[in-house]
Design an enzyme around this catalytic site. Structure first.
Site, mmCIF file in Angstrom:
data_model
loop_
_atom_site.group_PDB
_atom_site.id
_atom_site.type_symbol
_atom_site.label_atom_id
_atom_site.label_comp_id
_atom_site.label_asym_id
_atom_site.label_seq_id
_atom_site.Cartn_x
_atom_site.Cartn_y
_atom_site.Cartn_z
ATOM 1 C CB CYS A 3 -8.970 -9.841 15.414
ATOM 2 S SG CYS A 3 -7.705 -10.094 14.151
ATOM 3 C CG ASP A 26 -5.275 1.395 9.122
ATOM 4 O OD1 ASP A 26 -4.978 2.031 8.098
ATOM 5 O OD2 ASP A 26 -4.612 0.433 9.542
ATOM 6 N NE ARG A 62 5.865 2.353 5.789
ATOM 7 C CZ ARG A 62 5.366 3.486 5.269
ATOM 8 N NH1 ARG A 62 5.743 3.889 4.081
ATOM 9 N NH2 ARG A 62 4.454 4.165 5.934
ATOM 10 N NE ARG A 69 -3.588 0.204 2.229
ATOM 11 C CZ ARG A 69 -4.325 -0.456 3.112
ATOM 12 N NH1 ARG A 69 -4.203 -0.201 4.386
ATOM 13 N NH2 ARG A 69 -5.174 -1.380 2.715
ATOM 14 C CE1 TYR A 70 0.274 4.092 4.339
ATOM 15 C CE2 TYR A 70 0.526 1.828 5.077
ATOM 16 C CZ TYR A 70 -0.131 3.044 5.152
ATOM 17 O OH TYR A 70 -1.166 3.207 6.015
ATOM 18 C CB CYS A 90 -3.354 -15.138 17.006
ATOM 19 S SG CYS A 90 -2.985 -13.901 15.758
ATOM 20 N NE ARG A 118 -4.044 -7.596 8.647
ATOM 21 C CZ ARG A 118 -3.009 -7.152 9.364
ATOM 22 N NH1 ARG A 118 -2.467 -7.909 10.304
ATOM 23 N NH2 ARG A 118 -2.499 -5.968 9.126
ATOM 24 C CG ASP A 128 -9.138 -1.230 12.223
ATOM 25 O OD1 ASP A 128 -9.062 -0.014 11.971
ATOM 26 O OD2 ASP A 128 -8.146 -1.976 12.280
ATOM 27 C CE LYS A 171 -0.071 1.461 10.350
ATOM 28 N NZ LYS A 171 -0.007 0.616 9.129
ATOM 29 C CB CYS A 178 -7.923 -9.897 19.954
ATOM 30 S SG CYS A 178 -6.202 -10.300 20.263
HETATM 31 C C1 LIG Z 1 0.820 -0.372 9.029
HETATM 32 C C2 LIG Z 1 1.189 -0.821 7.731
HETATM 33 C C3 LIG Z 1 2.516 -0.744 7.307
HETATM 34 C C4 LIG Z 1 3.634 -0.178 8.163
HETATM 35 O O1 LIG Z 1 3.425 1.186 8.433
HETATM 36 P P1 LIG Z 1 4.466 2.028 9.319
HETATM 37 O O2 LIG Z 1 3.766 3.309 9.588
HETATM 38 O O3 LIG Z 1 5.716 2.178 8.488
HETATM 39 O O4 LIG Z 1 4.734 1.244 10.566
HETATM 40 C C5 LIG Z 1 2.802 -1.174 6.022
HETATM 41 N N1 LIG Z 1 1.836 -1.639 5.206
HETATM 42 C C6 LIG Z 1 0.547 -1.704 5.590
HETATM 43 C C7 LIG Z 1 -0.465 -2.204 4.626
HETATM 44 C C8 LIG Z 1 0.175 -1.311 6.872
HETATM 45 O O5 LIG Z 1 -1.098 -1.396 7.252
HETATM 46 S S1 SF4 Z 2 -5.624 -8.631 16.990
HETATM 47 FE FE1 SF4 Z 2 -5.934 -10.378 15.570
HETATM 48 S S2 SF4 Z 2 -3.945 -10.649 14.563
HETATM 49 FE FE2 SF4 Z 2 -3.585 -9.428 16.431
HETATM 50 S S3 SF4 Z 2 -3.086 -10.913 18.061
HETATM 51 FE FE3 SF4 Z 2 -5.285 -10.528 18.167
HETATM 52 S S4 SF4 Z 2 -6.218 -12.161 16.922
HETATM 53 FE FE4 SF4 Z 2 -4.042 -12.046 16.359
#
Ligand SMILES: *Cc1c(COP(=O)(O)O)cnc(C)c1O
Ligand code: SF4
Length: 394
Positions: free
Chosen positions: A141, A340, A125, A121-122, A134, A143, A303, A347, A138
């Site tokens: 979560c 987010d 990175r 996305r960014y 996990c 995801r 989220d 972010k 949580c």
């Molecule tokens: C959070 C995130 C990152 C890392 O972001 P930083 O601000 O550099 O820590 C990279 N890719 C995605 C898709 C993210 O959600």
């Molecule tokens: S928030 Fe989701 S990905 Fe993170 S530790 Fe909890 S269950 Fe795992």
């Protein structure tokens, strides 16, 4: 995309209340403890009081998993224990929130490179989602769409294609391994993935990992694991703690082990109603963290994922929480607050306004008004003007 969890096949070597009291989490290896996780609320009713008897439909949306170590940290009688709130299902999950069902509200799938588990996305990175489970799940979560699956591993081909993608894109200088929890993998598997990343993508300058293992199953951190991380120069591990009740002597000991392997440790926290939406709790959490040499990095808003709406702390309140930290506790203990954005916006920092700029009536510049952490405001003469010298032509 969520699979139905088959509880009939899950290991049933569960600890009773008495056995749980006597259980020493260091007495057996992490994989054995992993297999002893509680995966149904009725099992937790055997070790905790006042567990909500939720409808079975919650399992269709998100599985339940709690390690014995985590269950030991839960208050037996208080349903509002900050650790119980994070892991025990609640009837709130079944009520319809004001917003539509959203399983991928951050639009991660749209930014995933086809055939891989890399979210790009960014610039420069990537997020590499290596594992889809996990140690403890949580309820909030982000995801849920992927971690609820009991299988645990992203397909091998997907991992290979992901490493290829990173190898082929020389502009990627930062890889963040996450999931799920990358430390659900064995040391051998991690050794392979990290080794291949380093070998095939030498242009990657920063290799980091997000993991909640040290919090949920601290015995996963072993000297052997630390040797693997050190060998492949993993520079940073971000752990995830939401309340200082999660910080135990065992956690401190395993954090130290990671630090001795040369790893910079960061903290991320999710702002959760009822768990940590108070200035006192946040101050204590971040001071205890910085005492361990772990740097608070991000506080995320919850989220808007299905079944987590009851945890959402309003943006306005998050600004107040931030103001209760900045200036009041050690600067390095103050994290950046983040929301987010929906649909892949990325972010966005949640930052209170400390500095205001107003134009001067004569158009000669602006006045800048600054407010300090105690609420005192002063005007800063000159800060709104440009004092640079006129450029001379040669
Ligand atoms: C959070 C995130 C990152 C890392 O972001 P930083 O601000 O550099 O820590 C990279 N890719 C995605 C898709 C993210 O959600
Ligand atoms: S928030 Fe989701 S990905 Fe993170 S530790 Fe909890 S269950 Fe795992």
């Amino acid at each position: 995309m969520l699979q139905k969890v088959d509880f009939a096949t899950s290991p049933k070597k569960l600890l009773t209340y008495e056995a749980l009291q006597a259980y020493d989490p260091e007495s057996e290896d992490w994989q054995k403890q992993f297999a002893r996780r509680y995966t149904h609320h009725s099992d937790l009713m055997g070790v905790l009081n006042h567990v909500e008897d939720v409808n079975e439909t919650v399992y269709k949306k998100f599985a339940i998993a709690v390690t014995p170590y985590m269950a030991q940290l839960m208050d037996r009688d208080d349903p509002n224990c900050p650790i119980r709130l994070q892991y025990l299902p609640s009837f709130h999950e079944e009520t319809k929130p004001g917003f539509a069902t959203m399983l991928d509200q951050l639009g991660e799938e749209g930014d995933t490179i086809p055939g891989t588990s890399v979210v790009h996305r960014y610039p420069r990175r990537v997020l590499f989602l290596v594992s889809n489970t996990c140690a403890t799940l949580c309820r909030f979560c982000t995801r849920k769409r992927m971690v609820s699956q009991p299988t645990g591993s992203v397909h091998k081909d997907e991992i290979e294609a992901s490493i290829d993608y990173i190898a082929d894109n020389k502009n990627i200088e930062d890889v963040l391994l996450s999931g799920g929890d990358p430390l659900t993998f064995t040391d051998e598997r991690l050794d392979y993935i990290l080794g291949e990343l380093r070998r095939r993508a030498p242009h990657v300058r920063f290799l980091r990992m997000g993991s909640r293992m040290v919090v949920q199953l601290p015995t996963r951190i072993t000297p052997e694991l630390c040797a693997v991380l050190e060998k492949h120069r993993v520079q940073m591990v971000n752990i995830h703690i939401n309340h200082h009740k999660e910080i135990t002597p065992l956690l401190r000991q395993r954090v130290k082990m990671l630090q001795k392997a040369g790893i910079m440790m960061g903290l991320q926290t999710v702002c959760l109603k009822g768990v940590n939406d108070s200035v006192e709790v946040m101050r204590e959490l971040f001071m205890q963290t910085i005492e361990m040499g772990v740097r608070p990095y991000y506080v995320y808003s919850t989220d808007m994922v299905e079944g987590a709406h009851h945890f959402i702390v309003p943006h306005r309140r998050m600004l107040e929480l931030y103001e209760g930290l900045r200036g009041w506790i050690s600067g390095p203990a103050v994290p950046t607050f983040i929301v987010d954005g929906l649909g892949g916006l990325g972010k966005l920092p949640i930052i209170p306004t400390y500095v205001r700029e107003e134009p001067l009536p004569d158009g000669s510049g602006t006045t800048v008004k600054c407010r300090n952490y105690k609420g005192m405001t002063v005007e800063m003469p000159g800060l709104g003007q440009d004092f640079s010298l006129p450029t001379t032509s040669n």
